[in-house]
Design a protein around this motif. Structure first.
Motif, PDB file in Angstrom:
ATOM      1  N   GLY A 150       0.815  -1.214   0.000  1.00  0.00           N
ATOM      2  CA  GLY A 150       0.000   0.000   0.000  1.00  0.00           C
ATOM      3  C   GLY A 150       0.845   1.258   0.000  1.00  0.00           C
ATOM      4  O   GLY A 150       0.491   2.264  -0.642  1.00  0.00           O
ATOM      5  N   LEU A 151       1.984   1.224   0.706  1.00  0.00           N
ATOM      6  CA  LEU A 151       2.894   2.377   0.710  1.00  0.00           C
ATOM      7  C   LEU A 151       3.444   2.646  -0.682  1.00  0.00           C
ATOM      8  O   LEU A 151       3.507   3.806  -1.137  1.00  0.00           O
ATOM      9  CB  LEU A 151       4.029   2.112   1.699  1.00  0.00           C
ATOM     10  N   LEU A 152       3.844   1.608  -1.387  1.00  0.00           N
ATOM     11  CA  LEU A 152       4.395   1.789  -2.727  1.00  0.00           C
ATOM     12  C   LEU A 152       3.342   2.339  -3.688  1.00  0.00           C
ATOM     13  O   LEU A 152       3.646   3.207  -4.526  1.00  0.00           O
ATOM     14  CB  LEU A 152       4.953   0.461  -3.244  1.00  0.00           C
ATOM     15  N   VAL A 153       2.104   1.863  -3.567  1.00  0.00           N
ATOM     16  CA  VAL A 153       1.036   2.381  -4.440  1.00  0.00           C
ATOM     17  C   VAL A 153       0.789   3.851  -4.151  1.00  0.00           C
ATOM     18  O   VAL A 153       0.667   4.683  -5.074  1.00  0.00           O
ATOM     19  CB  VAL A 153      -0.245   1.551  -4.236  1.00  0.00           C
ATOM     20  N   ASP A 154       0.718   4.202  -2.855  1.00  0.00           N
ATOM     21  CA  ASP A 154       0.499   5.596  -2.483  1.00  0.00           C
ATOM     22  C   ASP A 154       1.669   6.472  -2.924  1.00  0.00           C
ATOM     23  O   ASP A 154       1.493   7.600  -3.414  1.00  0.00           O
ATOM     24  CB  ASP A 154       0.307   5.687  -0.973  1.00  0.00           C
ATOM     25  N   LEU A 155       2.894   5.969  -2.770  1.00  0.00           N
ATOM     26  CA  LEU A 155       4.067   6.722  -3.207  1.00  0.00           C
ATOM     27  C   LEU A 155       4.041   6.943  -4.714  1.00  0.00           C
ATOM     28  O   LEU A 155       4.406   8.022  -5.208  1.00  0.00           O
ATOM     29  CB  LEU A 155       5.331   5.964  -2.799  1.00  0.00           C
ATOM     30  N   GLY A 156       3.614   5.949  -5.449  1.00  0.00           N
ATOM     31  CA  GLY A 156       3.521   6.107  -6.897  1.00  0.00           C
ATOM     32  C   GLY A 156       2.550   7.204  -7.292  1.00  0.00           C
ATOM     33  O   GLY A 156       2.815   7.978  -8.231  1.00  0.00           O
ATOM     34  N   SER A 157       1.428   7.317  -6.570  1.00  0.00           N
ATOM     35  CA  SER A 157       0.466   8.376  -6.891  1.00  0.00           C
ATOM     36  C   SER A 157       1.051   9.758  -6.607  1.00  0.00           C
ATOM     37  O   SER A 157       0.839  10.699  -7.380  1.00  0.00           O
ATOM     38  CB  SER A 157      -0.819   8.161  -6.088  1.00  0.00           C
ATOM     39  N   VAL A 158       1.790   9.890  -5.512  1.00  0.00           N
ATOM     40  CA  VAL A 158       2.407  11.185  -5.195  1.00  0.00           C
ATOM     41  C   VAL A 158       3.429  11.568  -6.263  1.00  0.00           C
ATOM     42  O   VAL A 158       3.448  12.716  -6.758  1.00  0.00           O
ATOM     43  CB  VAL A 158       3.059  11.133  -3.793  1.00  0.00           C
ATOM     44  N   LEU A 159       4.283  10.638  -6.637  1.00  0.00           N
ATOM     45  CA  LEU A 159       5.303  10.943  -7.642  1.00  0.00           C
ATOM     46  C   LEU A 159       4.680  11.215  -9.003  1.00  0.00           C
ATOM     47  O   LEU A 159       5.149  12.109  -9.747  1.00  0.00           O
ATOM     48  CB  LEU A 159       6.296   9.774  -7.734  1.00  0.00           C
ATOM     49  N   LEU A 160       3.633  10.483  -9.350  1.00  0.00           N
ATOM     50  CA  LEU A 160       2.984  10.705 -10.647  1.00  0.00           C
ATOM     51  C   LEU A 160       2.311  12.071 -10.697  1.00  0.00           C
ATOM     52  O   LEU A 160       2.414  12.799 -11.703  1.00  0.00           O
ATOM     53  CB  LEU A 160       1.976   9.591 -10.906  1.00  0.00           C
ATOM     54  N   ALA A 161       1.608  12.438  -9.604  1.00  0.00           N
ATOM     55  CA  ALA A 161       0.991  13.767  -9.568  1.00  0.00           C
ATOM     56  C   ALA A 161       2.052  14.857  -9.610  1.00  0.00           C
ATOM     57  O   ALA A 161       1.878  15.902 -10.271  1.00  0.00           O
ATOM     58  CB  ALA A 161       0.136  13.904  -8.304  1.00  0.00           C
ATOM     59  N   TRP A 162       3.162  14.659  -8.927  1.00  0.00           N
ATOM     60  CA  TRP A 162       4.264  15.628  -8.957  1.00  0.00           C
ATOM     61  C   TRP A 162       4.829  15.762 -10.373  1.00  0.00           C
ATOM     62  O   TRP A 162       5.124  16.871 -10.838  1.00  0.00           O
ATOM     63  CB  TRP A 162       5.331  15.158  -7.972  1.00  0.00           C
ATOM     64  N   GLY A 163       4.950  14.637 -11.075  1.00  0.00           N
ATOM     65  CA  GLY A 163       5.411  14.693 -12.466  1.00  0.00           C
ATOM     66  C   GLY A 163       4.438  15.418 -13.374  1.00  0.00           C
ATOM     67  O   GLY A 163       4.843  16.188 -14.266  1.00  0.00           O
ATOM     68  N   ILE A 164       3.142  15.197 -13.166  1.00  0.00           N
ATOM     69  CA  ILE A 164       2.142  15.916 -13.972  1.00  0.00           C
ATOM     70  C   ILE A 164       2.227  17.410 -13.711  1.00  0.00           C
ATOM     71  O   ILE A 164       2.129  18.239 -14.636  1.00  0.00           O
ATOM     72  CB  ILE A 164       0.738  15.367 -13.660  1.00  0.00           C
ATOM     73  N   GLY A 165       2.415  17.788 -12.446  1.00  0.00           N
ATOM     74  CA  GLY A 165       2.559  19.210 -12.137  1.00  0.00           C
ATOM     75  C   GLY A 165       3.777  19.815 -12.812  1.00  0.00           C
ATOM     76  O   GLY A 165       3.723  20.947 -13.335  1.00  0.00           O
ATOM     77  N   TYR A 166       4.892  19.110 -12.797  1.00  0.00           N
ATOM     78  CA  TYR A 166       6.085  19.606 -13.485  1.00  0.00           C
ATOM     79  C   TYR A 166       5.855  19.722 -14.999  1.00  0.00           C
ATOM     80  O   TYR A 166       6.307  20.679 -15.644  1.00  0.00           O
ATOM     81  CB  TYR A 166       7.266  18.675 -13.202  1.00  0.00           C
ATOM     82  N   PHE A 167       5.135  18.779 -15.554  1.00  0.00           N
ATOM     83  CA  PHE A 167       4.853  18.834 -17.001  1.00  0.00           C
ATOM     84  C   PHE A 167       4.021  20.056 -17.344  1.00  0.00           C
ATOM     85  O   PHE A 167       4.308  20.774 -18.313  1.00  0.00           O
ATOM     86  CB  PHE A 167       4.127  17.552 -17.422  1.00  0.00           C
ATOM     87  N   VAL A 168       2.996  20.324 -16.545  1.00  0.00           N
ATOM     88  CA  VAL A 168       2.149  21.499 -16.802  1.00  0.00           C
ATOM     89  C   VAL A 168       2.943  22.779 -16.614  1.00  0.00           C
ATOM     90  O   VAL A 168       2.828  23.733 -17.401  1.00  0.00           O
ATOM     91  CB  VAL A 168       0.917  21.456 -15.870  1.00  0.00           C
ATOM     92  N   ALA A 169       3.779  22.832 -15.556  1.00  0.00           N
ATOM     93  CA  ALA A 169       4.556  24.045 -15.310  1.00  0.00           C
ATOM     94  C   ALA A 169       5.566  24.310 -16.426  1.00  0.00           C
ATOM     95  O   ALA A 169       5.792  25.463 -16.811  1.00  0.00           O
ATOM     96  CB  ALA A 169       5.277  23.927 -13.969  1.00  0.00           C
ATOM     97  N   LEU A 170       6.174  23.266 -16.952  1.00  0.00           N
ATOM     98  CA  LEU A 170       7.170  23.449 -18.006  1.00  0.00           C
ATOM     99  C   LEU A 170       6.542  23.708 -19.367  1.00  0.00           C
ATOM    100  O   LEU A 170       7.150  24.356 -20.230  1.00  0.00           O
ATOM    101  CB  LEU A 170       8.075  22.215 -18.088  1.00  0.00           C
ATOM    102  N   THR A 171       5.337  23.240 -19.574  1.00  0.00           N
ATOM    103  CA  THR A 171       4.728  23.302 -20.905  1.00  0.00           C
ATOM    104  C   THR A 171       3.813  24.504 -21.073  1.00  0.00           C
ATOM    105  O   THR A 171       3.852  25.188 -22.105  1.00  0.00           O
ATOM    106  CB  THR A 171       3.950  22.012 -21.183  1.00  0.00           C
ATOM    107  N   PHE A 172       3.000  24.810 -20.079  1.00  0.00           N
ATOM    108  CA  PHE A 172       1.932  25.792 -20.267  1.00  0.00           C
ATOM    109  C   PHE A 172       2.124  27.080 -19.460  1.00  0.00           C
ATOM    110  O   PHE A 172       1.462  28.071 -19.742  1.00  0.00           O
ATOM    111  CB  PHE A 172       0.578  25.179 -19.869  1.00  0.00           C
ATOM    112  N   VAL A 173       2.969  27.083 -18.466  1.00  0.00           N
ATOM    113  CA  VAL A 173       3.032  28.243 -17.576  1.00  0.00           C
ATOM    114  C   VAL A 173       4.315  29.034 -17.762  1.00  0.00           C
ATOM    115  O   VAL A 173       4.331  30.254 -17.607  1.00  0.00           O
ATOM    116  CB  VAL A 173       2.888  27.789 -16.103  1.00  0.00           C
TER     117      VAL A 173
END
Length: 719
Positions: free
Chosen positions: A172-195
């Motif tokens: 469960g920890l690994l699944v939760d950690l994956g969601s945090v890292l994936l959301a963080w990556g999506i945020g970086y993608f939006v910041a680098l691409t659109f902002v």
């Protein structure tokens, strides 16, 4: 001479120069005065008389001026209390000034006295909001998937052992950690691409938000994994569902409030609006967090107290239990005081005092957790008990009982040592007592070395006592050895004497190691022994008589003896007394001073003496034959193995007008005469009855008259 003149001139002119140096340059009048002083000095030195007078005056001045000695530090309690009071007052003043400055900065920031480009801030905010929407939106969407996966994992490990549950928690920890890292990556993608200003570039404010999200969610991830409010099968901490949901809720809010404020909101406001506004937001957030903490403490005051009281009752309210009761009564006061102190320290000195307090808190928590784990392990070890292998139990049947009697006491001492170590660790963390520095000093090393040496002496004495007791027990074990009565007596006496001597010498050596002068103790023991020798003569007589009885080997444990008018089996022998249990089961403790002679009935061999009284007119040869026949039947029984010789028929030993007495002896092993003797007496009486051999019994007849019967003796009438 020129050097001397120059130095003297510099000395005279140094005071005004130093006084003027931190301010404006010196005035011309003062410079002229200095030049005049130098000219006057030159004239004095050129004249022999004035120069000699000057030298003499300088010598007198140097002799009268003594080097100032450094005043010793005042270490009195009053001075220390004054220092603490002064420091507390200065800290309070600094705190008030800090709070006042915060509000001044806030007022200046809001009134526009400081530069603040509101339009630029709104532009920055728009970009940050876009990144935040993508970041938190994706994270919330991923949380739905994470919860579904964790539900499946919890269903698979539910009802299984701890290993499976730990594996499920890690999954469960690994699944939760994956969601945090994936959301963080999506945020970086939006910041680098659109902002960003250009593709592939990102502003500092968006980076602050993304980094704050990663750090805060990692901390919340640890709390979610430990408590697992949704799935009890993945929970690592043994708490109920309600408690898990409660603490998970408040921890998540407090971590988010403090984390996002200090990692994102405050730097954003300080860089784009004003530092005063950022400081005001920090003050507001810290005060809010402390208020939330106080509310949580008050809500759980009774629950924590009930839990601690239950722990104390399960421990029987011992010393550790009393400590738990005291903690349960005042824990909320300590917690609230700590939260308020944390807020005050943060106001006063957030750069130095706050990191120190947080580091000390973390170290204290770690020390308490380690201490609780060690104490819990010790308690579990004591409750389970000590079990020895069966072969050792057969050889040393009392060793396990002896260890189980000593182990709880030793574990209790170890438990208090662990508690003392936790207290010292907390004091070290808060700089209340520099234990590491003290233990590194000469005094600390001497005290620690003496304490460790004394403890090692006590442990060695205990192990030596255990070894000697086990050896004596092994020697006296009837299943392995066949100890004689002499061995039993001497080994028990040796064990008692060795225990007393070991306790005395071990205590003396331990006291000597910790710095106690044992010479007065030894002298006092000699005086006390002399006083006892004069005042307790009976005791001395008991011991001396006991020593000679042991040397002469008069009696041992298990012997049947008669001493001081009491007959029975010797159950216990000490250097002072003997314990005898008689035929009725009564135990007699007889001091050796009361024993003037000892009759031992079980030495070498024994005789059973049988005496029979028959009628005067009986045939003596027939009686003897009956006694021989009875002995022959005894030899055919199971008692024949203890009989050492033929029947010693001594024949007629006494005669009266009405009876005859005959005696016989049966020789047996030492202490084995009673069982065959009783059988022999029984068989003799049966043969007497079968063969008509009568015993001298008095027969009484009655002569009836008209009113009453008078008794008379027929034998007397016949005479």
């Amino acid at each position: 001479m020129r050097i001397f003149i120059l130095l003297f001139a510099l000395m005279l002119s140094s005071a005004p120069v130093l006084a003027q140096s931190p301010l404006l340059p010196a005035a011309s009048a003062e410079t002229t005065s200095s030049d005049a002083s130098i000219d006057e000095l030159v004239r004095i030195i050129e004249n022999d008389e004035t120069r000699a007078a000057l030298i003499e005056r300088l010598k007198q001045g140097s002799a009268s001026v003594a080097p100032a000695e450094e005043a010793p530090a005042d270490l009195s309690i009053v001075r220390q209390l004054a220092e603490y009071t002064r420091a507390a007052a200065e800290g309070t003043s600094a705190t008030l000034r800090s709070v006042g400055q915060v509000f001044i900065d806030l007022q200046e920031g809001l009134s526009g006295t400081q530069d603040a480009d509101l339009s630029a801030f709104l532009t920055v905010t728009a970009g940050v909001v876009l990144v935040g929407a993508a970041l938190f939106g994706s994270f919330l969407a991923l949380r739905i998937v994470v919860i579904a996966l964790q539900r499946q994992i919890a269903g698979r490990v539910a009802g299984r052992g701890w290993i499976a549950r730990i594996g499920g928690a890690i999954g469960g920890l690994l699944v939760d950690l994956g969601s945090v890292l994936l959301a963080w990556g999506i945020g970086y993608f939006v910041a680098l691409t659109f902002v960003g200003d250009a593709p592939g570039r990102m502003g500092i404010n968006q980076s602050l938000l993304l980094n704050a999200f990663l750090l805060v969610e990692m901390v919340k991830l640890v709390a979610r994994t430990a408590l697992s409010p949704r799935f009890a099968a993945l929970r690592l901490i043994p708490v109920s569902d309600d408690n898990a949901a409660y603490w998970s809720f408040w921890l998540a809010r407090i971590i988010s409030l403090i984390g996002y404020t200090f990692l994102f909101v405050s730097p954003l406001l300080a860089a784009n609006l004003a530092p005063g506004i950022a400081a005001a937001v920090q003050v507001l957030v810290m005060a809010t967090a402390v208020i939330i903490g106080i509310i949580v403490v008050m809500q759980n005051k009774n629950d924590v107290r009930t839990w601690l009281v239950g722990l104390a009752e399960r421990r029987g309210n011992d010393g550790y239990g009393q400590l738990l009761l005291l903690l349960g009564r005042y824990w909320h006061v300590v917690a609230i005081a700590y939260l308020l102190a944390l807020l005050v320290v943060w106001f006063a000195n957030p750069d130095q005092a706050l990191p120190f307090m947080l580091a000390a808190t973390i170290q204290s928590v770690v020390a308490i957790v380690v201490g609780v784990v060690i104490v819990g392990f010790i308690r579990r070890f004591v409750s389970v008990g000590l079990r020895l292998p069966e072969d050792i139990k057969q050889r040393l049947p009392l060793l396990e009982t002896r260890l189980q009697a000593f182990v709880p006491t030793v574990m209790q001492v170890v438990r208090w040592i662990v508690i003392a170590g936790v207290v010292l660790a907390i004091a070290q963390a808060w700089s209340l007592f520099n234990f590491v520095g003290w233990i590194s000093s000469n005094d600390g090393q001497q005290v620690a070395g003496a304490t460790i040496s004394a403890a090692l002496i006590i442990i060695f004495c205990f192990l030596l006592y255990l070894a000697v007791s086990s050896w004596v027990e092994y020697r006296l074990n009837n299943t392995i050895n066949v100890p004689t009565s002499r061995e039993k007596t001497l080994l028990n006496l040796f064990k008692n004497a060795f225990t007393v001597a070991l306790a005395v010498f071990g205590l003396m050596l331990a006291l000597g190691q910790i710095g106690v002068n044992i010479a007065p103790l030894l002298a006092g023991a000699g005086v006390i022994g002399l006083a006892i020798g004069f005042g307790a003569q009976k005791l001395v007589q008991d011991i001396i008589t006991g020593i000679f009885i042991q040397f002469e080997n008069v009696m041992n444990e298990g012997d049947v003896v008669e001493a001081a008018g009491k007959s029975g089996v010797v159950e216990k022998l000490t250097i002072r007394s003997v314990t005898i249990r008689d035929m009725t089961g009564t135990v007699h403790l007889i001091p050796f001073s009361s024993v003037d002679q000892v009759s031992n009935m079980v030495r070498g061999f024994s005789f059973y003496v049988a005496e029979f009284e028959v009628a005067r007119d009986s045939d003596i040869e027939e009686v003897k034959q009956a006694m021989r026949d009875a002995f022959a039947k005894v030899m055919e029984s199971e008692h024949s193995s203890v009989i050492l010789d033929d029947l010693d028929l001594q024949g007629l030993i006494a005669i009266t007008p009405a009876s005859m007495s005959l005696r016989a002896r049966v020789k047996t092993l030492a202490g084995k005469q009673w069982a065959p003797g009783r059988l022999y007496t029984e068989l003799v009486m049966r043969l007497f009855d079968e063969r008509g051999i009568s015993t001298p019994t008095q027969r009484v007849s009655y002569v009836r008259s008209s009113n009453k019967a008078l008794p008379f003796d027929e034998a007397a009438l016949a005479e």
